[in-house]
Design a protein around this motif. Structure first.
Motif, short mmCIF file in Angstrom:
data_model
loop_
_atom_site.label_atom_id
_atom_site.label_comp_id
_atom_site.label_asym_id
_atom_site.label_seq_id
_atom_site.Cartn_x
_atom_site.Cartn_y
_atom_site.Cartn_z
N PRO A 31 -19.12 24.50 -1.80
CA PRO A 31 -18.22 25.13 -0.82
C PRO A 31 -16.96 24.30 -0.60
N GLY A 32 -15.84 25.02 -0.47
CA GLY A 32 -14.56 24.36 -0.21
C GLY A 32 -13.76 24.01 -1.45
N THR A 33 -14.27 24.35 -2.65
CA THR A 33 -13.59 23.95 -3.89
C THR A 33 -13.14 25.14 -4.74
N ASN A 34 -13.03 26.32 -4.13
CA ASN A 34 -12.67 27.52 -4.89
C ASN A 34 -11.36 27.35 -5.65
N LEU A 35 -10.37 26.71 -5.02
CA LEU A 35 -9.05 26.62 -5.65
C LEU A 35 -9.11 25.75 -6.91
N ALA A 36 -9.89 24.68 -6.87
CA ALA A 36 -10.02 23.86 -8.08
C ALA A 36 -10.59 24.68 -9.22
N LEU A 37 -11.61 25.49 -8.93
CA LEU A 37 -12.18 26.35 -9.97
C LEU A 37 -11.13 27.31 -10.52
N MET A 38 -10.40 27.98 -9.63
CA MET A 38 -9.42 28.96 -10.08
C MET A 38 -8.33 28.29 -10.93
N ASN A 39 -7.88 27.11 -10.51
CA ASN A 39 -6.87 26.41 -11.31
C ASN A 39 -7.40 26.07 -12.69
N GLY A 40 -8.68 25.69 -12.76
CA GLY A 40 -9.26 25.39 -14.05
C GLY A 40 -9.37 26.63 -14.93
N LEU A 41 -9.74 27.76 -14.35
CA LEU A 41 -9.84 28.99 -15.13
C LEU A 41 -8.46 29.46 -15.59
N LEU A 42 -7.45 29.32 -14.73
CA LEU A 42 -6.10 29.69 -15.14
C LEU A 42 -5.63 28.82 -16.30
N ARG A 43 -5.95 27.53 -16.26
CA ARG A 43 -5.58 26.67 -17.38
C ARG A 43 -6.28 27.11 -18.67
N LEU A 44 -7.57 27.47 -18.59
CA LEU A 44 -8.28 27.93 -19.77
C LEU A 44 -7.62 29.16 -20.37
N VAL A 45 -7.24 30.10 -19.52
CA VAL A 45 -6.59 31.33 -20.00
C VAL A 45 -5.29 31.00 -20.73
N ILE A 46 -4.52 30.08 -20.16
CA ILE A 46 -3.25 29.69 -20.79
C ILE A 46 -3.49 28.92 -22.09
N ASP A 47 -4.39 27.94 -22.04
CA ASP A 47 -4.62 27.09 -23.22
C ASP A 47 -5.17 27.88 -24.40
N HIS A 48 -5.98 28.90 -24.13
CA HIS A 48 -6.57 29.68 -25.21
C HIS A 48 -5.67 30.83 -25.67
N ARG A 55 -13.46 19.30 -17.30
CA ARG A 55 -14.31 18.22 -16.80
C ARG A 55 -13.93 17.83 -15.37
N ARG A 56 -12.64 17.81 -15.05
CA ARG A 56 -12.26 17.50 -13.67
C ARG A 56 -12.73 18.58 -12.72
N VAL A 57 -12.57 19.84 -13.12
CA VAL A 57 -13.02 20.94 -12.28
C VAL A 57 -14.52 20.87 -12.07
N ALA A 58 -15.26 20.56 -13.11
CA ALA A 58 -16.71 20.46 -13.00
C ALA A 58 -17.11 19.40 -11.99
N GLU A 59 -16.41 18.28 -11.97
CA GLU A 59 -16.71 17.21 -11.02
C GLU A 59 -16.40 17.65 -9.59
N ILE A 60 -15.24 18.27 -9.39
CA ILE A 60 -14.87 18.69 -8.04
C ILE A 60 -15.82 19.75 -7.51
N CYS A 61 -16.14 20.73 -8.36
CA CYS A 61 -16.92 21.90 -7.93
C CYS A 61 -18.42 21.70 -8.08
N ASP A 62 -18.82 20.57 -8.71
CA ASP A 62 -20.23 20.30 -9.00
C ASP A 62 -20.84 21.45 -9.81
#
Length: 744
Positions: free
Chosen positions: A245-262, A290-297
């Motif tokens: 809980p409280g880490t939704n934005l980190a997840l979304m930023n990580g998913l947005l990066r994946l969409v762009i990078d791919h 990996r950073r998102v995984a650490e923040i969001c567990d």
């Protein structure tokens, strides 16, 4: 029809992509009706069309309407049973006033005389209104005109601030104005469904039926669920992210990066229909998996799977609700979902859309009519032309309409009342003594001797016990009016039976107050000229004309057909042109970190010209984190059979039996740590209060504890904090740090 408590979703009726959702008519009656009256659901936000069965002047049952676009005949369990609350013997039937410290029955004339006298004695700045997400459009609009043009107070908001404010804020930030881009029919066409903090199985049950039926048909859509709990949605999903809980934005930023990078972006759509891509790409570049995984567990591989699901779907449908709205960086996180759809060009075509969902049945109407503090018709208070337009419509001076600063959000209204700055507070259709965060503070505010409290409701609620005047209101089935659901479908609910005793429709109460206050326009004519629901609706149609939520082509007769009618058509933004023009938009935007408003000049400098805004925000830690004293995180939420503070559903035998009291959900790991077992009693404590509840060991992420918020005794909101999102001003109900102790 089978018992809808044990079988809430009923039989599956599978269908294929692009096909029509099959009809299944649900019906529950206790006697054979002599006639049926049209309405829609009032105990959730889906907007299910309902026919009310009437016999000898009594409601005796309900059935779903086969031809309605929303539910195709299906009913939610609260639809099936909830109507019985209206006939409960606890109903308020006479006005009450406080005499020698006790609430005593009186006449309407005496009650309204006291209300009018108290309100006349206050300045606009001392006057506040706190309303609901369950009244009708006509009632909200009347209240908005009273507050904004009659009294001129900026202190008008509703309990929708607790559940749907982030929806509005995110839509305005990305697309220029409020209004859902998507449609429920996108379920019929999509290749993937992403549910961001949305337990649709329990909050919009009929919409979940539609999703399940697609999942049981040929070529089913893939499904992603983001939720700390393994809800029915999470169990159904192909990918479940049990996020910290409280880490939704980190997840979304990580998913947005994946969409762009791919390279999963729609380059042509981005170039033609958006602004801000370069800045967004720069921000999300700091969020590798990996950073998102650490923040969001979360497991990195699961984040990668989620990224591929949303990044490669040919037609992606997203729904968003309280797991995002009531958490940290709420608006920024919900906006990031919009960003995802804009990056992929997934807006405005069948199966490709966003539903920033609502939590209450008429929450959309509070926002449209200005009962949430905004200007009616999605007008921009910072745009002088919009204020002039409204002043001309109401025939009042522009200075009368509060517009120089942002309206006062609900949490600030309560803060001002607690400090003695607001001394008259009219509460209609809501129970803040249970639903607001940090309830000890709310009780202290309501008990202030200098605060004159008016409560307008159908039962003698926990809040009514603090009132100086209690006004008995009519409820669903006892009055006529319209309401609009989360995909912009307007339904007409017609009066089926008389209200009990002396209870009156909310519209009649507001009109009576306006007449007694004798509000006048600048020519000396009555400010409010309408007298009943049809004329109030006609006044609203004039107000909405030319704005995004234009109701001028939707009349009462149109709404007496087989189906509700969407304003704006099936989907918004089908041509990729958004409501972002500086002269047309509802807001010039805000800094998503601080909430500071942008100016017209700053907005114009971005040259939106009908293009949507891509907006990215860095993740920051939540304002209250677990500590040595309070090592766990509390999230609150809903359960299928109950609604809000149970003023209605708690009085219905079937619904109450399904969930008669509070409980606390903990993981097996936490149960072991704190020597808890299924059924044992735990004390849950935060820095603000304590609650006792029986334990249920469930599949929820370790370190996170869940409490349903519906229950007045042992209320979850004894524990929650008063911190809110800087843009939407929605409280962060899902962030309290707590500790657990087994009770003897």
């Amino acid at each position: 029809m089978r018992d809808r408590i044990t079988d809430p979703w009923g039989d599956r009726t599978p269908y294929s992509p692009g096909g029509a959702w099959p009809v299944r008519v649900d019906e529950h009656t206790i006697e054979t009706p002599d006639h049926w009256v049209r309405s829609a659901s009032l105990l959730h936000s889906n907007g299910d069309a309902i026919d009310i069965g009437v016999r000898d002047g009594r409601i005796v049952g309900v059935r779903g309407r086969a031809g309605d676009r929303v539910n195709h005949g299906r009913l939610d369990p609260k639809d099936v049973y909830g109507w019985r609350a209206g006939a409960h013997p606890d109903r308020l039937t006479r006005p009450l006033v406080r005499v020698d410290g006790e609430l005593t029955p009186t006449t309407w004339d005496d009650a309204m005389r006291r209300v009018v006298g108290a309100s006349r004695a206050r300045t606009p700045e001392q006057t506040g209104f706190y309303t609901s997400g369950q009244l009708f459009l006509e009632e909200y609009y009347t209240l908005a005109v009273i507050a904004k043009a009659g009294i001129g107070t900026p202190h008008l908001d509703g309990n929708t601030r607790l559940c749907t404010a982030t929806s509005a804020a995110a839509l305005k930030a990305s697309f220029g104005t409020d209004g859902q881009p998507g449609s429920y029919t996108d379920v019929d066409h999509c290749d993937a469904i992403a549910l961001w903090g949305h337990n649709v199985a329990e909050t919009q049950t009929v919409l979940w039926m539609r999703m399940l039926d697609r999942r049981h048909g040929t070529n089913p859509p893939a499904m992603l669920a983001v939720d700390p709990r393994r809800t029915p949605v999470a169990r159904e999903a192909d990918v479940h992210l049990p996020i910290r809980p409280g880490t939704n934005l980190a997840l979304m930023n990580g998913l947005l990066r994946l969409v762009i990078d791919h390279g999963w972006t729609d380059e042509a759509y981005l170039a033609a229909h958006t602004v801000g891509f370069e800045e967004l790409a720069k921000v999300v570049d700091a969020y590798p998996v990996r950073r998102v995984a650490e923040i969001c567990d979360l497991r990195p591989a699961d984040i990668e799977r989620a990224g591929e699901l949303v990044g490669t779907a040919g037609r992606l449908l997203s729904t968003v609700l309280q797991g995002f709205y009531q958490s940290h960086q709420a608006t920024a996180s919900a906006v990031a979902v919009n960003d995802l759809h804009l990056l992929r060009g997934m807006i405005g075509r069948p199966g490709a859309g966003v539903l920033q969902m609502n939590g209450q049945p008429t929450a959309q109407n509070t926002r449209e009519t200005g009962a949430d503090g905004d200007l009616p018709g999605f007008r921009n208070r910072a745009n002088p032309a919009h204020v002039r337009d409204l002043a001309a419509l109401w025939n009042v001076d522009e200075a009368t309409i509060p517009h120089d600063t942002d309206p006062t959000p609900a949490m600030t209204i309560w803060e001002l009342a607690g400090k003695g700055a607001i001394t008259f507070l009219w509460i209609s259709g809501t129970n803040p003594a249970v639903s607001l965060p940090d309830l000890a503070r709310v009780r202290r505010t309501l008990a202030r001797p200098d605060l004159f409290v008016v409560v307008q409701d159908i039962f003698r609620t926990e809040t009514a016990e603090f009132a100086d005047v209690v006004l008995p209101a009519a409820t669903w089935g006892e009055k006529t009016g319209t309401f609009t659901n989360a995909d912009r479908t307007v339904h007409l609910s017609e009066k089926a039976v008389d209200p009990p005793g002396e209870a009156r429709p909310d519209l009649d109460i507001f009109l009576d107050y306006a007449a007694r206050r004798d509000f006048r326009d600048r020519d000396g004519s009555p400010l409010i000229s309408w007298t009943d629901p049809p004329s109030a609706y006609a006044a609203w149609q004039r107000c909405s004309a030319g704005r995004p939520c234009d109701y001028t082509t939707i009349g009462y007769d149109d709404l007496r057909g087989e189906s509700g009618v969407q304003w704006g058509g099936e989907r918004l933004y089908t041509g990729g042109v958004f409501n972002t023009g500086t002269g047309y938009c509802e807001t010039y935007g805000h800094d998503l970190v601080t909430g500071a408003p942008r100016t017209a000049g700053e907005h114009r400098a971005q040259h939106p010209d009908g293009r949507a805004f891509l907006l990215a925000t860095p993740y920051e830690p939540a304002p209250e984190e677990p500590s040595a004293d309070y090592p766990l995180r509390l999230i609150t939420g809903r359960t299928l059979s109950q609604f809000h503070t149970r003023t209605k559903t708690g009085r219905v035998r079937e619904l109450n039996a399904a969930a008669p009291h509070v409980w606390v959900e903990v993981s097996q790991a936490d149960a072991t740590e704190y020597a808890l077992a299924d059924g044992s009693v735990a004390l849950i404590e935060s820095a603000r209060g304590a609650v006792e509840a029986p334990v249920r060991i469930r599949d929820i992420r370790p370190g996170t504890v869940f409490l349903p918020f519906h229950f007045a005794r042992q209320a979850a909101n004894e524990l929650t904090l008063t911190t809110w999102d800087p843009v939407s001003k929605q409280p962060m109900f899902k962030l309290a740090a707590i500790r657990l102790r087994r009770q003897p």
